[in-house]
Design an enzyme around this catalytic site. Structure first.
Site, mmCIF file in Angstrom:
data_model
loop_
_atom_site.group_PDB
_atom_site.id
_atom_site.type_symbol
_atom_site.label_atom_id
_atom_site.label_comp_id
_atom_site.label_asym_id
_atom_site.label_seq_id
_atom_site.Cartn_x
_atom_site.Cartn_y
_atom_site.Cartn_z
ATOM 1 N N ASP A 125 -52.928 17.405 -36.865
ATOM 2 C CA ASP A 125 -52.564 16.006 -37.390
ATOM 3 C C ASP A 125 -53.501 15.063 -36.738
ATOM 4 O OD1 ASP A 125 -50.396 17.361 -38.391
ATOM 5 O OD2 ASP A 125 -49.007 16.294 -37.529
ATOM 6 N N ASP B 41 -53.390 20.735 -40.565
ATOM 7 C CA ASP B 41 -52.945 19.272 -41.237
ATOM 8 C C ASP B 41 -53.940 18.105 -40.890
ATOM 9 O OD1 ASP B 41 -51.161 21.176 -42.479
ATOM 10 O OD2 ASP B 41 -49.407 20.581 -41.357
#
Length: 376
Positions: A192, A213
């Site tokens: 992230d 991600d």
């Protein structure tokens, strides 16, 4: 050269940059940054400057900016590791680094770590730099989250999944952000890394690095000529996912990558990184909490070069909780995930890698993606 002469030379260079930033910084790709009128309003560092306020922290320099905005408040960030958790809630703040790799804005909070009040930071709160105002700009510096993600893999302290785990956001564009621009900026993290969740943003000649991600969110972000660098995760078969959008269904653009390069750490094997997956974040509704059905992720790669770490299948599915409480997998074909004219060893074709129809390519011109905003 003696220490005294080195100090004097550096001071002269910094003073020269005030009159002409191009003397200190690499030639800008966008107009305006190197203009003669582009003087600094504040300096973050330890060396006094005649007539320019100097601050011992980035937060203090931002606090000195007017709350109304209206014109850029330009802050020179000198070389150093500025360990601060920053929230930019004033408009038109411009941060300019003295050195792209040596002017570093850093913090090390993970989602599962405790805040001062004892509650976990969570994904939405752990960012090293959070932008909540329009007109933000960063040039020629590094933004990182220095949380030891690999160390946590070896000796886990946080859950591998869930909102309070090992996510460690470096940069978040939160509600209130719009027209945020980044040029020659390195954004470093693991899971992230870059959370673009609101407004329009433009990244050019930037390097974003991470693993799981590492570029995600529901905002409208355009990346031109950027490097998207996958970092190694020891012991993991699936090394990571690049683009993970949760774009609202009515929003035509999400994560758009134009002439970018998808690179990797040397240890990452072939076919181990997905182009991305569509995210349906859990939200609270009158009838319960479940994956937002309005999140229909949009991500497009246009004319991008891909190394062999990119899986031949391209995109992965991603799980979410449905309204009835069951766990459901959101398939790539149920979102807006496309590519066009990919090249390089990772540019394979398969039924799961949908190409953007030719009649839609013109819709991804910069002025259309950014809805009339012209970054200058």
């Amino acid at each position: 050269m003696t220490p005294g002469s080195t100090f004097a030379l550096r001071r002269r260079l910094l003073r020269a940059s005030i009159a002409s930033p191009a003397l200190l910084l690499a030639p800008p790709l966008l107009a305006g940054e190197g203009s003669p009128a582009g003087t600094f309003d504040a300096v973050v560092g330890h060396t006094p400057f005649d007539g320019i306020p100097i601050f011992a922290s980035v937060a203090a320099a931002i606090a000195a900016a007017p709350i109304t905005g209206g014109k850029p408040f330009r802050i020179l960030v000198t070389r150093g590791r500025w360990h601060e958790k920053l929230v930019v809630d004033k408009p038109d703040i411009h941060l300019v680094g003295e050195d792209r790799t040596a002017s570093v804005l850093t913090f090390d909070a993970a989602a599962g770590m405790a805040r001062p009040d004892g509650e976990p930071w969570g994904t939405w709160g752990c960012a090293s730099v959070t932008v909540r105002a329009p007109g933000f700009r960063a040039t020629n510096l590094t933004i990182e989250n220095a949380f030891d993600y690999v160390g946590n893999l070896a000796a886990p302290k946080f859950e591998p999944i869930g909102p309070n785990g090992a996510q460690a956001v470096a940069l978040m564009l939160d509600a209130g952000s719009d027209r945020a621009m980044f040029e020659r900026v390195d954004v470093i993290g693991h899971q992230d890394t870059l959370f673009v969740d609101a407004g329009r943003s433009f990244f050019r000649d930037c390097r974003i690095s991470g693993s799981v991600d590492f570029i995600f969110g529901g905002g409208n972000a355009l990346f031109e000529q950027c490097e998207l660098h996958s970092r190694f995760r020891p012991g993991k078969e699936r090394q990571g996912y690049v683009a993970v959008p949760c774009t609202p269904s009515a929003q035509p653009y999400g994560l758009t990558f134009v002439r970018c390069r998808l690179t990797r750490d040397a240890a990452i094997p072939d076919d181990s990184v997905a182009l991305g997956r569509a995210w349906r974040p859990g939200r609270t509704f009158p009838d319960g909490k479940y994956g937002d059905p309005d999140a229909v992720g949009a991500a497009v790669y246009l004319d991008c070069w891909m190394d062999a770490q990119v899986d031949g299948r391209g995109w992965d599915e991603m799980g979410y909780t449905a309204r009835d409480g069951k766990r459901v997998m959101l398939q790539p074909g149920d979102a807006r995930l496309f590519e066009h004219a990919s090249s390089g060893p990772g540019a394979y074709r398969s039924a799961s890698r949908r190409t953007l129809p030719r009649d839609r390519i013109a819709a991804y011109a910069r002025e259309r993606v950014l809805d009339g905003w012209v970054p200058i």
